[in-house]
Design an enzyme around this catalytic site. Structure first.
Site, PDB file in Angstrom:
ATOM      1  N   ASP A   1       3.365   1.479  -5.072  1.00  0.00           N
ATOM      2  CA  ASP A   1       4.200   0.495  -5.776  1.00  0.00           C
ATOM      3  C   ASP A   1       5.578   1.083  -6.105  1.00  0.00           C
ATOM      4  O   ASP A   1       6.560   0.362  -6.198  1.00  0.00           O
ATOM      5  CB  ASP A   1       3.530   0.058  -7.083  1.00  0.00           C
ATOM      6  CG  ASP A   1       2.310  -0.835  -6.832  1.00  0.00           C
ATOM      7  OD1 ASP A   1       1.795  -0.818  -5.698  1.00  0.00           O
ATOM      8  OD2 ASP A   1       1.884  -1.543  -7.758  1.00  0.00           O
TER       9      ASP A   1
ATOM     10  N   GLU B   1       1.302  -5.231   1.609  1.00  0.00           N
ATOM     11  CA  GLU B   1      -0.005  -5.670   1.107  1.00  0.00           C
ATOM     12  C   GLU B   1       0.143  -7.108   0.649  1.00  0.00           C
ATOM     13  O   GLU B   1       0.802  -7.383  -0.327  1.00  0.00           O
ATOM     14  CB  GLU B   1      -0.520  -4.761  -0.021  1.00  0.00           C
ATOM     15  CG  GLU B   1       0.489  -4.380  -1.086  1.00  0.00           C
ATOM     16  CD  GLU B   1      -0.076  -3.366  -2.082  1.00  0.00           C
ATOM     17  OE1 GLU B   1      -0.295  -2.223  -1.679  1.00  0.00           O
ATOM     18  OE2 GLU B   1      -0.315  -3.737  -3.250  1.00  0.00           O
TER      19      GLU B   1
END
Ligand SMILES: *[C@@H]1O[C@H](CO)[C@@H](O)[C@H](O)[C@H]1NC(C)=O
Ligand SMILES: *[C@@H]1O[C@H](CO)[C@@H](O)[C@H](O)[C@H]1NC(C)=O
Ligand SMILES: *[C@@H]1O[C@H](CO)[C@@H](O)[C@H](O)[C@H]1NC(C)=O
Ligand SMILES: *[C@@H]1O[C@H](CO)[C@@H](O)[C@H](O)[C@H]1NC(C)=O
Ligand SMILES: *[C@@H]1O[C@H](CO)[C@@H](O)[C@H](O)[C@H]1NC(C)=O
Ligand SMILES: *[C@@H]1O[C@H](CO)[C@@H](O)[C@H](O)[C@H]1NC(C)=O
Ligand SMILES: *[C@@H]1O[C@H](CO)[C@@H](O)[C@H](O)[C@H]1NC(C)=O
Ligand SMILES: *[C@@H]1O[C@H](CO)[C@@H](O)[C@H](O)[C@H]1NC(C)=O
Length: 911
Positions: free
Chosen positions: A486, A556
């Protein structure tokens, strides 16, 4: 006797009944031997004396401890030893009741006795490959290392045991400390599923002992200089190994080995001599020329040619004694690179060809149990679905995974995980001033929650990177490594990672993170977007131009679908759970994501499902509607990314979130935990076809998709639209030609504006020269479009303000379908059966969403199972043949056919 002495007496015993006897075969006996500790006795530290030196003496009686295999977390060990049973553990919410966390708040002990016969000039090394979360290690009563140094799930180290080993029985004891994902460098699951009760604590990877003569060598790192594959080309291979001279004198050694090439290729010998000073460690390079290099390709594009290298290290003494050996190691000749294009999107190139990533995110077993056969089946499913890349987000698994990927042609995108210790980089304003424009200092990675890194954390991260890079380096399947997920690592962590990768001769792409939030100067932009969705969005979402829609690289993303079929649901859901599933659309569900996650319920999904397909009438109706919605969702995602592969802003790749689940789960998967394929699977399989015609839900047009490198020529697309009664709305045939590795818009579908309640659109792509249909694909379409409110998008979803209407599917005129099974190959050598099912729609109306299911005589679904196609919609009077392959006997198998408007039938097996 005080309490601890009593315990010592109880647990230590004296006789050592179960200890290896002096006559047992030694674990290693010759220089170059390396062996895995074959198994362990496992016990909680609360049930053993607190005397590590005493417990690590040979001969201690641990017969009351749990006997477990060579690698496994504590929970994996307790499952293996029968303390727990995963069928029970995974049922309903038993996990919460049965395996209490408190059992795992103290260290656990792994202990084993084994035999060695050390002699002069022989050196012994203990190899760890990561112990969760950290460990103290004792050998024969002596502490070899403390948990200050043996830290992290990927902390692989070598410890010199030479002074500690003795002739006869030796004893190894590992004290593994409890794991907290926020504090430790472990393998966490974030919001994927409930955490395993032990947080993955334990000796989850093998521990090995090696014996060498005075000089040892490391596994080879392999570098090839292929740039673009040509016929009969020459390639140079550079082999690198680290030599260590343990002796106090200067020695001469030769590396003497061979590369075994695939047929048709020719490789020179490996023979080089070196001189090492007393105690010297040196990295040496050996160059070997290859003629007629046989290039390794990803599965769809060619063969998986593999070379095998093995070498011995010989001492220049009187008899050229072997001092060490390498294991036979496979590698491939291929070239992988990535670049950030003019849109700041990452694109990959494999062997000089644009490689569009069609991938999915891997979930290991919740208890990190590794079953090579299972992973092989998972990869087979991926290839069957047309997927070419598996993303491992911090779950680098076992070495066998990479060997499988090499052999099967599956690319691997590895990397570190998000949201816990791994992303707890401290913020220094100086570090980030160059690149942070919108993000303020305090926003950087704070939502990751991991305990911030201190001084002592950098060496742990470095050891992890070195070890994993060494394991992955030679594998042709490696597509890249993401050092952040992230978030991007701060400059200091980036430097640590890059130095380690350089030390391990990493020649594959290194990417800063899986998102576009920022980047370290040393790596530049990641070019990967992480803008959702993770929860349900309609098919036309993917044809938009914002968020996760089909442009750039989505690291993702997905519509969050993956509902198992009924047979699987009943294995892990109680009757009460099942009733909640269809009756309470907003209910919190234990088998969704973890309780503190956004995805603990199915409210977004169920709202859309009920609005579009109608409220569930019963459980069966709910599951069928889910399958239709899931099929529609995955097909649209992969089709859109495929159709836009060479758009003006190309869709360079996507990773479906996720491929599979860590335990029996209700979403984020393309097949379920029991390896049953379902709607999401066949939507993916259709969407990824090598050559395909797809419907663009936004433009209402047909795209021609080509993922191949060599299929070209004349094609014809038949475009047919009918209503629920089988009445024709429009019908067209288009002639076109197709080009490799590209897609194009072919033509609008006429009659979409004439749809009243529902219509079916069939696209058939035909190779006119070969007179063969290469793709057949049916959609159900509503007169009403789904309307997205892009401005209200969150990190996980884009809301829908108006829904398509498929409620007419609830009362279609029923269709009459006949089906017969024909065995093609019964019980081949490997036990597989191949059969065809001939389907015929005898009605004037379409037969909608026909599901074929193979069950055994006990009524259990046969898995793994490979259907050429499934969830099919047949045109009035259409005949279609589908094939199936599975392990088993056709006579012991019943094929069931059911559908939205077709009564369920069970087919007799052929004689
Ligand atoms: C685990 O439990 C299930 C269900 O209770 C049972 O059928 C199965 O035999 C058990 N497995 C083992 C290995 O004991
Ligand atoms: C597992 O880790 C979480 C933090 O991610 C922590 O809250 C929990 O207590 C840990 N469980 C155990 C058994 O240590
Ligand atoms: C391989 O190595 C040889 C000898 O060093 C060199 O002449 C040749 O150019 C190299 N080939 C390639 C393809 O780099
Ligand atoms: C390992 O220990 C032995 C015995 O003390 C010593 O001779 C040898 O040099 C050591 N090896 C290394 C690489 O330090
Ligand atoms: C390389 O392949 C070509 C064509 O197949 C063949 O003629 C030649 O003999 C091969 N060379 C070697 C060294 O095997
Ligand atoms: C790409 O990123 C750079 C900053 O790294 C920025 O200056 C540039 O405008 C971006 N280009 C596009 C097309 O967004
Ligand atoms: C994509 O490829 C197709 C087929 O080769 C071609 O017709 C089309 O122009 C390409 N699109 C772009 C944007 O380059
Ligand atoms: C895909 O490209 C290959 C290679 O040029 C070509 O032979 C084939 O016809 C193409 N197929 C489609 C559907 O474009």
């Amino acid at each position: 006797m005080n309490l601890s002495q009593t315990l010592s007496a109880l647990f230590l015993g004296l006789a050592g009944a179960h200890a290896a006897s002096n006559t047992a075969a030694p674990l290693v006996s010759s220089p170059g031997d390396i062996s895995i500790i074959p198994g362990w006795s496992l016990q909680s530290s609360t049930r053993a004396p607190d005397d590590m030196p005493g417990l690590s003496q040979p001969g201690v009686d641990v017969s009351s401890w749990h006997r477990v295999g060579p690698r496994g977390t504590v929970m994996a060990g307790l499952l293996q030893a029968g303390v727990f049973n995963d069928t029970e553990l995974f049922y309903s919410d038993n996990l919460n009741q049965l395996a209490s966390e408190t059992t795992f708040r103290s260290p656990w002990l792994y202990r084993e006795d084994f035999t060695l016969n050390p002699s002069d000039n022989q050196y012994f090394v203990l190899h760890t490959h990561g112990i969760t979360s950290k460990a103290d290690i004792y050998v024969n009563g002596e502490r070899i290392v403390t948990s200050d140094d043996q830290q992290g799930s990927y902390g692989g180290h070598k410890y010199n045991l030479t002074d500690y080993v003795k002739d006869g029985t030796n004893s190894l004891l590992i004290r593994a400390y409890p794991t907290n994902y926020l504090r430790d460098f472990a393998l966490g699951f974030v919001d994927w599923n409930p955490y395993p009760s032990d947080n993955g604590t334990g000796v989850w990877r093998n521990v090995e002992i090696s014996q060498t003569g005075p000089v040892s060598m490391s596994p080879f790192r392999v570098i090839t200089d292929l740039t673009k594959p040509d016929q009969n080309q020459k390639v140079n291979i550079t082999l690198k190994t680290d030599l260590v001279n343990h002796a106090q004198k200067t020695v001469q050694v030769s590396v003497n080995g061979a590369i075994t090439p695939p047929p048709g290729s020719k490789v020179g010998p490996i023979l080089r001599s070196f001189e090492l000073k007393p105690g010297e460690s040196r990295t040496v390079s050996i160059k070997v020329g290859v003629e007629n290099a046989s290039v390794w390709w990803p599965a769809r594009w060619g063969a998986q040619s593999l070379y095998t290298v093995q070498a011995n290290l010989l001492l220049h003494d009187t008899s050229m004694t072997v001092s060490d050996k390498t294991r036979a190691q496979e590698f491939g000749i291929r070239q992988v690179s990535s670049y950030v294009n003019e849109h700041n999107d990452t694109a990959f190139v494999v062997n000089g060809q644009q490689f569009q990533v069609m991938g999915a995110g891997y979930g290991p077993d919740m208890f990190m149990r590794f079953d090579e056969r299972r992973v092989e089946r998972i990869f087979r499913y991926m290839l069957d679905m047309g997927l070419n890349t598996v993303r491992l987000e911090g779950k680098q698994e076992q070495p066998e995974l990479y060997e499988l990927a090499d052999r099967m042609g599956m690319m691997v995108l590895a990397g570190w995980e998000c949201c816990d210790k791994w992303e707890g980089w401290d913020v220094s304003p100086i570090t980030f001033s160059h690149h942070l424009t919108e993000l303020t200092e305090s926003q950087y990675n704070d939502d990751a929650q991991g305990v911030k890194w201190g001084e002592s954390d950098y060496p742990i991260a470095q050891a992890a990177m070195l070890h994993e890079a060494e394991m992955m380096q030679a594998h042709p399947s490696m597509l890249g490594f993401l050092v952040g997920s992230d978030y991007w690592p701060n400059d200091r962590a980036t430097e640590v990672y890059l130095d380690a990768l350089k030390d391990m001769d990493w020649k594959n792409p290194i990417i800063a993170s899986a998102s576009k939030r920022g980047y370290p100067k040393a790596l530049g932009p990641s070019g990967m977007k992480m803008d959702g969705p993770y929860d349900w969005v309609p098919p036309n979402y993917w044809y938009g131009d914002q968020e996760g829609a089909a442009f750039g690289f989505g690291s993702e993303l997905g519509a969050g679908v993956g509902t198992p079929e009924m047979g699987s649901l009943k294995k892990f859901m109680s009757d009460g759970d099942l009733e909640t599933l269809w009756k309470e659309p907003d209910a919190k569900l234990f088998h969704m994501s973890r309780y503190d996650s956004q995805f603990f319920d199915r409210s977004i999904y169920n709202k859309a499902l009920f609005e579009r397909y109608g409220k569930a009438q019963d459980l069966e109706d709910y599951v069928l509607k889910c399958q239709m919605a899931d099929y529609e969702a995955t097909r649209a995602q992969y089709e859109a990314y495929s159709a836009k592969q060479n758009a003006s802003r190309p869709a360079t790749g996507s990773i479906y979130w996720m491929l599979n689940s860590a335990w029996p789960n209700l979403h984020w998967q393309l097949f379920d935990y029991y390896l049953s394929p379902m709607g999401a699977y066949f939507g993916t399989k259709v969407g990824n076809r090598l050559e395909h015609a797809a419907y663009d839900y936004e433009k209402k047009s047909v795209s021609l998709i080509n993922h191949s490198l060599d299929l070209k020529g004349d094609r014809e697309i038949s475009i047919d639209l009918i209503d629920a009664n089988g009445k024709k709305i429009s019908g067209t045939k288009v002639k076109t030609t197709t080009m490799p590795n590209s897609s194009k818009d072919v033509q609008e579908v006429s009659g979409i504006d004439k749809i009243k309640d529902i219509a079916f659109l069939r696209l058939v792509l035909r190779d006119t020269k070969a007179k063969r249909d290469v793709s057949r694909n049916v959609y159900w379409l509503s007169p009403k479009a789904d309307v997205l409110d892009w401005d209200e998008s969150t990190w996980y979803n884009t809301p829908v303000t108006d829904y398509a209407d498929y409620k007419k599917l609830q009362n279609l005129p029923s269709a009459d379908v006949t089906a017969t099974v024909q065995t093609v190959k019964a019980k081949t050598k490997d036990g597989w059966t191949y059969a065809d099912v001939q389907l015929e729609n005898k009605s004037k109306v379409p037969a909608v969403f026909l599901r074929l299911n193979a069950i055994n005589l006990d009524g259990a679904e046969v898995t793994p199972v490979f259907w050429s196609d499934n969830y099919l919609t047949l045109w009035p009077n259409e005949k279609l043949r589908v094939s199936v392959g599975f392990e088993g006997d056709i006579k012991q198998t019943v094929i069931e056919v059911s559908g939205r408007n077709v009564k369920k039938q069970s087919l007799k097996s052929p004689k």
